[in-house]
Design an enzyme around this catalytic site. Structure first.
Site, PDB file in Angstrom:
ATOM      1  N   GLU A 172      26.364 -40.550 -37.737  1.00  0.00           N
ATOM      2  CA  GLU A 172      25.364 -40.128 -38.750  1.00  0.00           C
ATOM      3  C   GLU A 172      25.586 -40.706 -40.147  1.00  0.00           C
ATOM      4  O   GLU A 172      25.756 -39.959 -41.112  1.00  0.00           O
ATOM      5  CB  GLU A 172      25.318 -38.590 -38.813  1.00  0.00           C
ATOM      6  N   GLU A 284      23.428 -36.539 -26.881  1.00  0.00           N
ATOM      7  CA  GLU A 284      23.337 -35.109 -27.237  1.00  0.00           C
ATOM      8  C   GLU A 284      21.945 -34.553 -26.935  1.00  0.00           C
ATOM      9  O   GLU A 284      21.353 -33.830 -27.746  1.00  0.00           O
ATOM     10  CB  GLU A 284      23.651 -34.910 -28.732  1.00  0.00           C
TER      11      GLU A 284
HETATM   12  C1  XIL Z   1      27.322 -29.180 -33.559  1.00  0.00           C
HETATM   13  C2  XIL Z   1      27.994 -28.185 -32.633  1.00  0.00           C
HETATM   14  O1  XIL Z   1      27.253 -28.060 -31.446  1.00  0.00           O
HETATM   15  C3  XIL Z   1      28.104 -26.831 -33.317  1.00  0.00           C
HETATM   16  O2  XIL Z   1      28.857 -25.931 -32.498  1.00  0.00           O
HETATM   17  C4  XIL Z   1      28.798 -27.001 -34.650  1.00  0.00           C
HETATM   18  O3  XIL Z   1      28.787 -25.761 -35.348  1.00  0.00           O
HETATM   19  C5  XIL Z   1      28.079 -28.041 -35.495  1.00  0.00           C
HETATM   20  O4  XIL Z   1      28.008 -29.244 -34.782  1.00  0.00           O
HETATM   21  N1  XIL Z   1      25.164 -33.783 -34.153  1.00  0.00           N
HETATM   22  C6  XIL Z   1      26.461 -33.956 -33.726  1.00  0.00           C
HETATM   23  C7  XIL Z   1      27.214 -32.813 -33.169  1.00  0.00           C
HETATM   24  O5  XIL Z   1      26.932 -35.101 -33.694  1.00  0.00           O
HETATM   25  O6  XIL Z   1      28.592 -32.903 -33.422  1.00  0.00           O
HETATM   26  C8  XIL Z   1      26.687 -31.485 -33.678  1.00  0.00           C
HETATM   27  O7  XIL Z   1      27.354 -30.450 -32.976  1.00  0.00           O
HETATM   28  C9  XIL Z   1      25.195 -31.416 -33.500  1.00  0.00           C
HETATM   29  C10 XIL Z   1      24.510 -32.510 -34.267  1.00  0.00           C
END
Ligand code: XIL
Length: 387
Positions: A172, A284
């Site tokens: 990101e 994701e």
């Molecule tokens: C999220 C997790 O799922 C949560 O449990 C945590 O509180 C915050 O992060 N993009 C990403 C992930 O790359 O690491 C994130 O995961 C969601 C968005």
């Protein structure tokens, strides 16, 4: 028509399940412990003939819960720790590492013949407080910050050396504006400059030369309709490759929202990264929508009930159509465990199992797509490792 199509597809699923069962010794247990054999109609078994890994993030870290662990082990051929490899978790106190969560997941994966996606080494979120506070109050200089990051990457990648298939090295960094660019206000960029991203890849590659190293981001396959961020990442990664930076893949997080519709250029965006010689992955995947409450997570619109499996299916098909798309990972498999209700007010229903861990239409849609793909989708390169 709908009913007919369903029947035809169910027949196809059944046929492929039979074929996969017959060949299951190589399809579903290849390269791992012999004891574990996933069900023939599981996502991972259906994806095995084309060598696509189907994955999940493990959220919450609930591997003691038998129903949860059963689905995690049986349905998926790759796992990602939702939080357990983030800097905040692995080094909560300066100089004291806690690898317990990551180690536990690696062991779970070994037992279930799964590959592990490491997540994530360089990100502006979920950093330890001692680090961000030290930087903000001036006790950690930029030079020291750089050596702390170098040590973090070397130590973590070395700890898990040989056990991680794909690392999300950097996460990101680009803005969602049009045009998009590397965010100058990003914590790392503001203190260490844009070049720190390339350095992170070089350090990770030195520490584990066989791991596939990914740049990971959201909205880089046209999710916002403009394709601006995808264009920016494309131009950046092309330049990095020209300079010999060891980047092996691009991960599109794949956080979709039914209110925006499906990003139809996703396949083309994945393909152009692949055409640069890169692997790609959906890292994701989830599809959120507005729900009537965060516990039940029933969509407020009937249209969303149709859009939800449709968007999962289209996203999976975009990956299936690109030979270099190595894995399709969902960000948690049950609605009760999803990050969505906590981060997007009023939204939920984002995963492929409901709040009681019953498979939803999106799960069945994925089964159908994988079963049919076994007859047409390109077979992924077999190698576990890069090169
Ligand atoms: C999220 C997790 O799922 C949560 O449990 C945590 O509180 C915050 O992060 N993009 C990403 C992930 O790359 O690491 C994130 O995961 C969601 C968005």
């Amino acid at each position: 028509m709908r009913v007919l199509r369903k029947t035809a597809v169910s027949a196809a699923v059944a046929a492929v399940v039979l074929a996969v069962s017959a060949a299951s010794s190589d399809a579903s247990t290849a390269g791992g412990p012999k004891g574990f054999r996933p069900p023939a109609d599981s996502l991972r078994a259906l994806a095995a003939p084309i060598n696509l890994a189907v994955g999940t993030a493990i959220i919450p870290f609930d591997l003691d819960h038998p129903d949860y662990a059963k689905i995690a082990g049986e349905q998926f051929s790759t796992v990602t720790p939702g939080n357990e490899m983030k800097w905040q978790v692995v080094e909560p106190t300066r100089g004291t590492y806690d690898w317990s969560g990551g180690d536990r997941l690696v062991e779970f994966a070994r037992k279930h013949n799964q590959k592990v996606r490491g997540h994530t080494l360089l990100w502006h979120n979920q950093l330890p407080t001692w680090l961000t506070e030290g930087v903000n109050n001036g006790t950690i200089s930029n030079d020291e910050l750089r050596s702390l990051l170098r040590k973090h990457i070397f130590d973590e990648v070395t700890h898990f050396k040989g056990k991680i298939w794909q690392w999300d090295v950097a996460n990101e960094f680009f803005t969602d504006s049009n045009p998009s660019r590397i965010n100058p206000n990003n914590f790392w960029v503001a203190h260490l400059g844009e070049g720190i991203i390339a350095d992170a890849f070089r350090w990770a590659h030195q520490a584990d030369p066989h791991a596939l190293l990914f740049y990971n981001d959201y909205n880089i396959a046209g999710e916002d309709g403009s394709n601006a961020k995808s264009d920016a990442v494309y131009a950046w990664v092309k330049e990095q490759l020209k300079q010999g930076v060891p980047i092996h893949g691009i991960g599109d997080q794949g956080h979709l929202d039914t209110q925006f519709g499906f990003p139809t250029q996703m396949k083309a965006d994945l393909q152009r990264f692949a055409d640069l010689g890169l692997k790609v992955a959906i890292t994701e995947a989830d599809v959120r929508t507005f729900v009537n409450n965060p516990t039940e997570q029933v969509p407020t619109s009937n249209l969303a009930l149709l859009a939800h499996p449709y968007e999962f299916s289209e996203m999976l098909k975009a990956c299936l159509a690109v030979r270099e798309c190595l894995s399709f990972t969902v960000w948690g498999f049950g609605d009760a465990d999803s990050w969505v209700p906590g981060f997007f007010t009023g939204e939920g229903y984002a995963t492929i199992y409901d709040v009681n861990l019953n498979p939803k239409a999106a799960y069945t849609a994925m089964q159908e797509d994988l079963a049919l793909a076994a007859h047409g989708a390109p077979h992924r390169p077999g190698s576990h490792h890069h090169r």
